[in-house]
Design a protein around this motif. Structure first.
Motif, PDB file in Angstrom:
ATOM      1  N   THR A 243       0.835  -1.187   0.000  1.00 41.61           N
ATOM      2  CA  THR A 243       0.000   0.000   0.000  1.00 41.61           C
ATOM      3  C   THR A 243       0.879   1.250   0.000  1.00 41.61           C
ATOM      4  OG1 THR A 243      -0.098   0.197   2.412  1.00 41.61           O
ATOM      5  CG2 THR A 243      -1.770  -1.210   1.335  1.00 41.61           C
ATOM      6  N   VAL A 244       0.249   2.393  -0.230  1.00 43.24           N
ATOM      7  CA  VAL A 244       0.976   3.658  -0.202  1.00 43.24           C
ATOM      8  C   VAL A 244       1.639   3.861   1.159  1.00 43.24           C
ATOM      9  CG1 VAL A 244       0.631   6.163  -0.188  1.00 43.24           C
ATOM     10  CG2 VAL A 244      -0.404   4.769  -1.993  1.00 43.24           C
ATOM     11  N   GLN A 245       0.903   3.623   2.233  1.00 39.71           N
ATOM     12  CA  GLN A 245       1.478   3.793   3.567  1.00 39.71           C
ATOM     13  C   GLN A 245       2.631   2.840   3.806  1.00 39.71           C
ATOM     14  OE1 GLN A 245      -1.341   3.666   6.790  1.00 39.71           O
ATOM     15  NE2 GLN A 245       0.247   3.466   8.355  1.00 39.71           N
ATOM     16  N   GLN A 246       2.507   1.602   3.360  1.00 34.55           N
ATOM     17  CA  GLN A 246       3.590   0.632   3.542  1.00 34.55           C
ATOM     18  C   GLN A 246       4.826   1.029   2.752  1.00 34.55           C
ATOM     19  OE1 GLN A 246       1.350  -2.809   2.316  1.00 34.55           O
ATOM     20  NE2 GLN A 246       0.988  -3.497   4.428  1.00 34.55           N
ATOM     21  N   ASN A 247       4.642   1.572   1.548  1.00 31.96           N
ATOM     22  CA  ASN A 247       5.776   2.045   0.758  1.00 31.96           C
ATOM     23  C   ASN A 247       6.523   3.158   1.495  1.00 31.96           C
ATOM     24  OD1 ASN A 247       6.376   1.161  -2.213  1.00 31.96           O
ATOM     25  ND2 ASN A 247       4.166   0.933  -1.992  1.00 31.96           N
ATOM     26  N   VAL A 248       5.784   4.123   2.012  1.00 33.17           N
ATOM     27  CA  VAL A 248       6.410   5.254   2.699  1.00 33.17           C
ATOM     28  C   VAL A 248       7.098   4.796   3.981  1.00 33.17           C
ATOM     29  CG1 VAL A 248       5.961   7.465   3.850  1.00 33.17           C
ATOM     30  CG2 VAL A 248       4.831   6.925   1.680  1.00 33.17           C
TER      31      VAL A 248
ATOM     32  N   ASP B 213      -4.473   2.908  -0.258  1.00 33.79           N
ATOM     33  CA  ASP B 213      -4.510   2.704  -1.710  1.00 33.79           C
ATOM     34  C   ASP B 213      -3.244   1.973  -2.151  1.00 33.79           C
ATOM     35  OD1 ASP B 213      -6.885   4.029  -1.790  1.00 33.79           O
ATOM     36  OD2 ASP B 213      -6.093   5.874  -2.669  1.00 33.79           O
ATOM     37  N   PHE B 214      -3.316   1.374  -3.346  1.00 35.60           N
ATOM     38  CA  PHE B 214      -2.158   0.737  -3.955  1.00 35.60           C
ATOM     39  C   PHE B 214      -1.646   1.619  -5.098  1.00 35.60           C
ATOM     40  CE2 PHE B 214      -3.996  -2.801  -1.704  1.00 35.60           C
ATOM     41  CZ  PHE B 214      -2.885  -3.543  -1.312  1.00 35.60           C
ATOM     42  N   PRO B 215      -0.372   1.479  -5.459  1.00 33.86           N
ATOM     43  CA  PRO B 215       0.197   2.328  -6.512  1.00 33.86           C
ATOM     44  C   PRO B 215      -0.606   2.353  -7.805  1.00 33.86           C
ATOM     45  CG  PRO B 215       1.960   1.210  -5.365  1.00 33.86           C
ATOM     46  CD  PRO B 215       0.671   0.655  -4.809  1.00 33.86           C
TER      47      PRO B 215
ATOM     48  N   GLN C 185      -3.556   2.710  -8.201  1.00 31.81           N
ATOM     49  CA  GLN C 185      -4.648   3.661  -8.064  1.00 31.81           C
ATOM     50  C   GLN C 185      -4.170   5.109  -8.109  1.00 31.81           C
ATOM     51  OE1 GLN C 185      -5.882   1.188  -4.414  1.00 31.81           O
ATOM     52  NE2 GLN C 185      -7.813   2.133  -5.033  1.00 31.81           N
ATOM     53  N   LEU C 186      -2.875   5.315  -8.302  1.00 30.47           N
ATOM     54  CA  LEU C 186      -2.295   6.650  -8.255  1.00 30.47           C
ATOM     55  C   LEU C 186      -1.882   7.136  -9.635  1.00 30.47           C
ATOM     56  CD1 LEU C 186       0.089   6.302  -5.157  1.00 30.47           C
ATOM     57  CD2 LEU C 186      -2.331   6.935  -5.184  1.00 30.47           C
ATOM     58  N   SER C 187      -1.888   8.455  -9.804  1.00 27.83           N
ATOM     59  CA  SER C 187      -1.321   9.069 -11.000  1.00 27.83           C
ATOM     60  C   SER C 187       0.194   9.128 -10.874  1.00 27.83           C
ATOM     61  CB  SER C 187      -1.875  10.486 -11.166  1.00 27.83           C
ATOM     62  OG  SER C 187      -1.398  11.327 -10.119  1.00 27.83           O
ATOM     63  N   GLY C 188       0.871   9.502 -11.971  1.00 33.32           N
ATOM     64  CA  GLY C 188       2.329   9.637 -11.920  1.00 33.32           C
ATOM     65  C   GLY C 188       2.770  10.664 -10.894  1.00 33.32           C
ATOM     66  N   GLY C 189       2.072  11.795 -10.839  1.00 29.34           N
ATOM     67  CA  GLY C 189       2.425  12.826  -9.873  1.00 29.34           C
ATOM     68  C   GLY C 189       2.230  12.355  -8.447  1.00 29.34           C
ATOM     69  N   GLU C 190       1.168  11.586  -8.215  1.00 28.67           N
ATOM     70  CA  GLU C 190       0.923  11.052  -6.870  1.00 28.67           C
ATOM     71  C   GLU C 190       1.985  10.031  -6.483  1.00 28.67           C
ATOM     72  OE1 GLU C 190      -3.941  11.546  -6.638  1.00 28.67           O
ATOM     73  OE2 GLU C 190      -3.054   9.770  -7.585  1.00 28.67           O
ATOM     74  N   MET C 191       2.412   9.199  -7.443  1.00 31.32           N
ATOM     75  CA  MET C 191       3.464   8.238  -7.123  1.00 31.32           C
ATOM     76  C   MET C 191       4.774   8.943  -6.800  1.00 31.32           C
ATOM     77  SD  MET C 191       2.969   4.751  -9.345  1.00 31.32           S
ATOM     78  CE  MET C 191       2.750   5.476 -10.975  1.00 31.32           C
ATOM     79  N   GLN C 192       5.059  10.061  -7.493  1.00 32.38           N
ATOM     80  CA  GLN C 192       6.274  10.792  -7.166  1.00 32.38           C
ATOM     81  C   GLN C 192       6.173  11.426  -5.785  1.00 32.38           C
ATOM     82  OE1 GLN C 192       9.247  10.495  -7.506  1.00 32.38           O
ATOM     83  NE2 GLN C 192       9.812  11.497  -9.402  1.00 32.38           N
ATOM     84  N   ARG C 193       4.963  11.825  -5.384  1.00 28.21           N
ATOM     85  CA  ARG C 193       4.762  12.330  -4.026  1.00 28.21           C
ATOM     86  C   ARG C 193       5.032  11.237  -2.994  1.00 28.21           C
ATOM     87  NH1 ARG C 193       1.608  17.183  -3.609  1.00 28.21           N
ATOM     88  NH2 ARG C 193       1.264  18.058  -5.689  1.00 28.21           N
ATOM     89  N   VAL C 194       4.601  10.017  -3.310  1.00 34.28           N
ATOM     90  CA  VAL C 194       4.898   8.881  -2.438  1.00 34.28           C
ATOM     91  C   VAL C 194       6.410   8.697  -2.332  1.00 34.28           C
ATOM     92  CG1 VAL C 194       4.705   6.376  -2.158  1.00 34.28           C
ATOM     93  CG2 VAL C 194       2.707   7.712  -2.878  1.00 34.28           C
ATOM     94  N   ALA C 195       7.107   8.790  -3.467  1.00 32.52           N
ATOM     95  CA  ALA C 195       8.557   8.619  -3.470  1.00 32.52           C
ATOM     96  C   ALA C 195       9.249   9.700  -2.640  1.00 32.52           C
ATOM     97  CB  ALA C 195       9.086   8.638  -4.903  1.00 32.52           C
TER      98      ALA C 195
END
Length: 234
Positions: A111-116, A145-147, A149-159
């Motif tokens: 998930t997004v939280q687990q990635n961060v 959410d899982f990656p 479900q994210l846009s490119g900009g949102e995934m870069q925010r996760v990164a």
């Protein structure tokens, strides 16, 4: 919401990073870096530009320990990496470095939280801060959410959140806006600078984009002769 760094105090007398006489070559004698010298001051945010193949990403990979140097020295917060055994060097980089990749490198099965939270897990730190960072990068409520479900900009925010969550003293960003549209790139760059400064971190961004480089404190041009201040535009 800004997350202020309270655990990694900056000693302005000790550079965040020093590269002394750094050398790197690959098979068949192809030299990429030749006696490169570079100093990054504590709290400084520098952009590095240059032609493809000149060694920009190689430099970041060497600093991050993703590749091995052929000669010279890398010092992080005054500690020579060559003076540490493999385990100690890994721990230092894990604690002090955050890396933002052009291709995000977000793990699709987490998930997004687990990635961060991954850097916190690796450093045996409480993982609640992952939620704070998600809020800081504008993804409050998206932790489950899982990656996909994210846009490119949102995934870069996760990164970006993942790179900052463990309060590193040195951020390395390799073409962080290379896969983004101009509007999203502008938002991500503003966020990156904001969070670097709020956390009291130092940072190097490699980029081909003059607009991206303009977000840094200073811009350097990498050539076969090393790093130089970018010539003034006429």
């Amino acid at each position: 919401m800004h997350i202020t760094n309270t655990t990694s105090a900056i000693n302005a007398d000790i550079p965040a990073l020093e590269c002394r006489g750094l050398r790197k070559s690959y098979g068949h004698g192809r030299v990429v870096l030749h006696h490169l010298d570079f100093t990054l001051a504590a709290g400084e945010y520098v952009a590095i530009m240059g032609d493809s193949g000149v060694g920009k990403s190689t430099l970041l990979n060497l600093i991050a320990g993703l590749d091995n140097v052929n000669g010279g020295a890398i010092l992080i917060d005054g500690v020579a990496m060559s003076s540490l055994d493999d385990d100690a060097a890994t721990r230092l980089r894990r604690q002090k470095l955050g890396f933002i990749f052009q291709a995000f490198h977000v793990l699709p099965h987490l998930t997004v939280q687990q990635n961060v939270a991954l850097p916190l897990l690796l450093n045996d730190e409480p993982q609640a801060r992952a939620l704070e960072l998600l809020a800081a990068v504008g993804l409050d409520g998206r932790g489950n959410d899982f990656p996909r479900q994210l846009s490119g900009g949102e995934m870069q925010r996760v990164a970006i959140a993942r790179a900052l969550v463990h309060r590193p003293t040195l951020i390395l960003a390799d073409e962080p806006t290379g896969n983004l549209d101009p509007d999203t790139a502008h938002e991500v760059l503003a966020l990156l600078r904001q969070e670097i400064k709020a956390n009291g971190a130092s940072a190097i961004m490699v980029t081909h984009s003059a607009a991206a480089a303009a977000s840094a404190d200073r811009i350097l041009l990498m050539t076969a002769d090393g790093l130089h201040p970018l010539p003034a535009q006429s």
